[in-house]
Design a protein around this motif. Structure first.
Motif, PDB file in Angstrom:
ATOM      1  N   LYS A 114     -24.666  38.805  27.786  1.00 55.31           N
ATOM      2  CA  LYS A 114     -23.606  39.676  27.262  1.00 55.31           C
ATOM      3  C   LYS A 114     -23.448  40.900  28.147  1.00 55.31           C
ATOM      4  O   LYS A 114     -24.409  41.386  28.747  1.00 55.31           O
ATOM      5  CB  LYS A 114     -23.935  40.123  25.832  1.00 55.31           C
ATOM      6  N   TYR A 115     -22.190  41.397  28.194  1.00 54.89           N
ATOM      7  CA  TYR A 115     -21.867  42.601  28.958  1.00 54.89           C
ATOM      8  C   TYR A 115     -21.011  43.523  28.090  1.00 54.89           C
ATOM      9  O   TYR A 115     -20.314  43.067  27.172  1.00 54.89           O
ATOM     10  CB  TYR A 115     -21.092  42.249  30.226  1.00 54.89           C
ATOM     11  N   ASP A 116     -21.072  44.816  28.414  1.00 52.58           N
ATOM     12  CA  ASP A 116     -20.188  45.749  27.702  1.00 52.58           C
ATOM     13  C   ASP A 116     -18.726  45.437  28.013  1.00 52.58           C
ATOM     14  O   ASP A 116     -17.866  45.509  27.137  1.00 52.58           O
ATOM     15  CB  ASP A 116     -20.503  47.194  28.127  1.00 52.58           C
ATOM     16  N   LEU A 117     -18.466  45.109  29.273  1.00 54.39           N
ATOM     17  CA  LEU A 117     -17.097  44.854  29.718  1.00 54.39           C
ATOM     18  C   LEU A 117     -17.077  43.653  30.649  1.00 54.39           C
ATOM     19  O   LEU A 117     -17.874  43.583  31.592  1.00 54.39           O
ATOM     20  CB  LEU A 117     -16.530  46.078  30.446  1.00 54.39           C
ATOM     21  N   VAL A 118     -16.161  42.736  30.391  1.00 53.52           N
ATOM     22  CA  VAL A 118     -15.879  41.644  31.320  1.00 53.52           C
ATOM     23  C   VAL A 118     -14.475  41.864  31.860  1.00 53.52           C
ATOM     24  O   VAL A 118     -13.523  42.051  31.089  1.00 53.52           O
ATOM     25  CB  VAL A 118     -15.979  40.268  30.628  1.00 53.52           C
ATOM     26  N   VAL A 119     -14.341  41.880  33.171  1.00 52.26           N
ATOM     27  CA  VAL A 119     -13.037  42.061  33.820  1.00 52.26           C
ATOM     28  C   VAL A 119     -12.676  40.769  34.529  1.00 52.26           C
ATOM     29  O   VAL A 119     -13.434  40.282  35.375  1.00 52.26           O
ATOM     30  CB  VAL A 119     -13.068  43.229  34.821  1.00 52.26           C
ATOM     31  N   ILE A 120     -11.525  40.212  34.181  1.00 57.75           N
ATOM     32  CA  ILE A 120     -11.037  38.975  34.795  1.00 57.75           C
ATOM     33  C   ILE A 120      -9.956  39.346  35.799  1.00 57.75           C
ATOM     34  O   ILE A 120      -8.870  39.789  35.434  1.00 57.75           O
ATOM     35  CB  ILE A 120     -10.484  38.008  33.741  1.00 57.75           C
ATOM     36  N   GLY A 121     -10.267  39.190  37.067  1.00 62.74           N
ATOM     37  CA  GLY A 121      -9.330  39.544  38.125  1.00 62.74           C
ATOM     38  C   GLY A 121      -9.823  40.736  38.911  1.00 62.74           C
ATOM     39  O   GLY A 121     -10.089  41.808  38.341  1.00 62.74           O
ATOM     40  N   ASP A 252     -18.248  42.995  24.738  1.00 61.51           N
ATOM     41  CA  ASP A 252     -17.706  43.902  23.737  1.00 61.51           C
ATOM     42  C   ASP A 252     -16.213  44.129  23.975  1.00 61.51           C
ATOM     43  O   ASP A 252     -15.426  44.195  23.043  1.00 61.51           O
ATOM     44  CB  ASP A 252     -18.442  45.249  23.779  1.00 61.51           C
ATOM     45  N   ARG A 253     -15.848  44.261  25.240  1.00 57.97           N
ATOM     46  CA  ARG A 253     -14.450  44.437  25.616  1.00 57.97           C
ATOM     47  C   ARG A 253     -14.156  43.559  26.830  1.00 57.97           C
ATOM     48  O   ARG A 253     -15.023  43.334  27.663  1.00 57.97           O
ATOM     49  CB  ARG A 253     -14.134  45.897  25.973  1.00 57.97           C
ATOM     50  N   CYS A 254     -12.901  43.089  26.913  1.00 56.61           N
ATOM     51  CA  CYS A 254     -12.498  42.282  28.061  1.00 56.61           C
ATOM     52  C   CYS A 254     -11.193  42.838  28.618  1.00 56.61           C
ATOM     53  O   CYS A 254     -10.250  43.108  27.873  1.00 56.61           O
ATOM     54  CB  CYS A 254     -12.309  40.823  27.672  1.00 56.61           C
ATOM     55  N   MET A 255     -11.169  43.020  29.924  1.00 55.81           N
ATOM     56  CA  MET A 255      -9.969  43.483  30.635  1.00 55.81           C
ATOM     57  C   MET A 255      -9.379  42.307  31.398  1.00 55.81           C
ATOM     58  O   MET A 255     -10.040  41.726  32.259  1.00 55.81           O
ATOM     59  CB  MET A 255     -10.354  44.598  31.612  1.00 55.81           C
ATOM     60  N   VAL A 256      -8.135  41.919  31.063  1.00 52.28           N
ATOM     61  CA  VAL A 256      -7.451  40.850  31.783  1.00 52.28           C
ATOM     62  C   VAL A 256      -6.587  41.507  32.860  1.00 52.28           C
ATOM     63  O   VAL A 256      -5.592  42.165  32.555  1.00 52.28           O
ATOM     64  CB  VAL A 256      -6.601  39.992  30.838  1.00 52.28           C
ATOM     65  N   ALA A 257      -7.004  41.346  34.112  1.00 51.96           N
ATOM     66  CA  ALA A 257      -6.321  41.993  35.234  1.00 51.96           C
ATOM     67  C   ALA A 257      -5.976  40.940  36.280  1.00 51.96           C
ATOM     68  O   ALA A 257      -6.325  41.068  37.450  1.00 51.96           O
ATOM     69  CB  ALA A 257      -7.203  43.090  35.826  1.00 51.96           C
ATOM     70  N   THR A 258      -5.289  39.890  35.834  1.00 54.32           N
ATOM     71  CA  THR A 258      -5.033  38.734  36.699  1.00 54.32           C
ATOM     72  C   THR A 258      -3.809  38.901  37.586  1.00 54.32           C
ATOM     73  O   THR A 258      -3.505  38.016  38.388  1.00 54.32           O
ATOM     74  CB  THR A 258      -4.874  37.466  35.847  1.00 54.32           C
ATOM     75  N   GLY A 259      -3.088  40.019  37.456  1.00 53.78           N
ATOM     76  CA  GLY A 259      -1.979  40.286  38.367  1.00 53.78           C
ATOM     77  C   GLY A 259      -0.819  39.325  38.187  1.00 53.78           C
ATOM     78  O   GLY A 259      -0.588  38.787  37.104  1.00 53.78           O
ATOM     79  N   ALA A 260      -0.096  39.094  39.273  1.00 54.07           N
ATOM     80  CA  ALA A 260       1.099  38.252  39.228  1.00 54.07           C
ATOM     81  C   ALA A 260       1.188  37.418  40.487  1.00 54.07           C
ATOM     82  O   ALA A 260       0.587  37.738  41.514  1.00 54.07           O
ATOM     83  CB  ALA A 260       2.360  39.118  39.091  1.00 54.07           C
TER      84      ALA A 260
END
Length: 306
Positions: A114-121, A252-260
């Motif tokens: 587990k992580y506090d934040l997972v960032v995709i992208g 705990d939180r996930c940031m979806v930063a997959t762009g375009a």
């Protein structure tokens, strides 16, 4: 003996016109008016009651700008999305070194549960997200399925500015003839050298946006893989090296930063016609004799000017 000076009491019943509050209100009102005017103009362009010539003026002297009509997609249809292209040419060792920094497919470390934040992208937004998380004392996992640095490093800002710089230098040389510089009007460009320099510049920046640096300085881990949600608090990550390896992590939180990605408009026969996008344009080694661009975003404008 000191003179007495009468000071009139301040009238608080009226707001001073020069106050910050008044200036902010005036600015907000002006912005609202501009937004309303822009919306009206866009509606007129969309309806065909005004044209780009009416807005920008003639782009070709006295002649009207070319009338290019790209049909809109039918309701309910989807745009074709350009694929992800491998960075090239593969024969250039700088390209291989760059890929090793920003997109090594075999980089699939053992992850925590587990992580506090997972960032995709791992484009600009993703990189800044994990930097911010680190500053706040949070444990972050960064996932990227292609190349770290996103469009900016690989197929956008950095490559395009290199071409703009070359085009600007060429234009300056050609204009020097009017200053009496002999031979300036016959200066030409070596496109292969332009692109080689671009790849060298990009390769020099790659370590700063790469897996090793972010895994060391800003994240608990960086993973090259494809992420998919399996629940509201979990993602499963599949390795990109063809091994079929998978790992599931919670957050705990996930940031979806997959762009375009570039969209291919539904122009007749365009999908069947060989074409380039920003994803593979910067792999070119020969300058096309002619070039038409669809799309007037930053990259389109820079390539058209160059």
């Amino acid at each position: 003996q000191a003179k007495r000076v009468a000071v009139a009491p301040r009238d608080h019943s009226t707001r001073r016109t020069g106050s910050p509050t008044h200036a902010r209100a005036a600015r907000d009102g002006s912005m609202a008016a501009l937004e309303a005017e822009a919306a009206k103009l866009l509606a007129a362009l969309d309806a065909g009651t005004t044209s780009v010539d009416d807005v920008l003026g003639r782009l070709y002297g006295q002649a009207a700008s070319p009338d290019v009509q790209i049909p809109k997609a039918a309701p309910g249809s989807t745009m074709a999305v350009a694929p992800e292209y491998a960075m090239g040419p593969s024969s250039d060792p700088v390209v291989q070194e760059t890929i090793n920094y920003v997109g090594p497919k075999d980089h699939f470390p053992q992850l925590d549960k587990k992580y506090d934040l997972v960032v995709i992208g791992a484009g600009v937004a993703g990189l800044l997200s994990v930097i911010t998380a680190k500053a706040l004392g949070k444990r972050a996992l960064l996932i990227e399925r292609h190349y770290m640095g996103g469009d900016c490093l690989n197929v956008g800002c950095v490559p395009s500015k290199c071409l703009v710089a070359a085009a600007k230098a060429l234009n300056s040389c050609r204009k020097a003839a009017s200053l009496g510089v002999v031979g300036a009007d016959s200066v030409t460009i070596d496109f292969q050298r332009v692109m080689k320099r671009m790849r060298d510049v990009r390769g020099g920046i790659a370590p700063h946006d790469g897996v090793a640096r972010y895994g060391r300085d800003f994240c608990e881990a960086v993973c090259i893989g494809e992420a998919a949600f399996v629940s509201e608090t979990e993602v499963v990550i599949t390795a990109r090296d063809g091994s079929g390896r998978k790992q599931t992590v919670a957050f705990d939180r996930c940031m979806v930063a997959t762009g375009a990605s570039a969209a291919v408009p539904p122009a007749p026969s365009l999908l069947e016609t060989p074409h380039l996008t920003n994803g593979n344009f910067f792999n070119l080694e020969e300058l096309p004799p002619t070039l038409g661009l669809i799309g007037a975003g930053p990259i389109g404008l820079e390539m058209a000017q160059s």
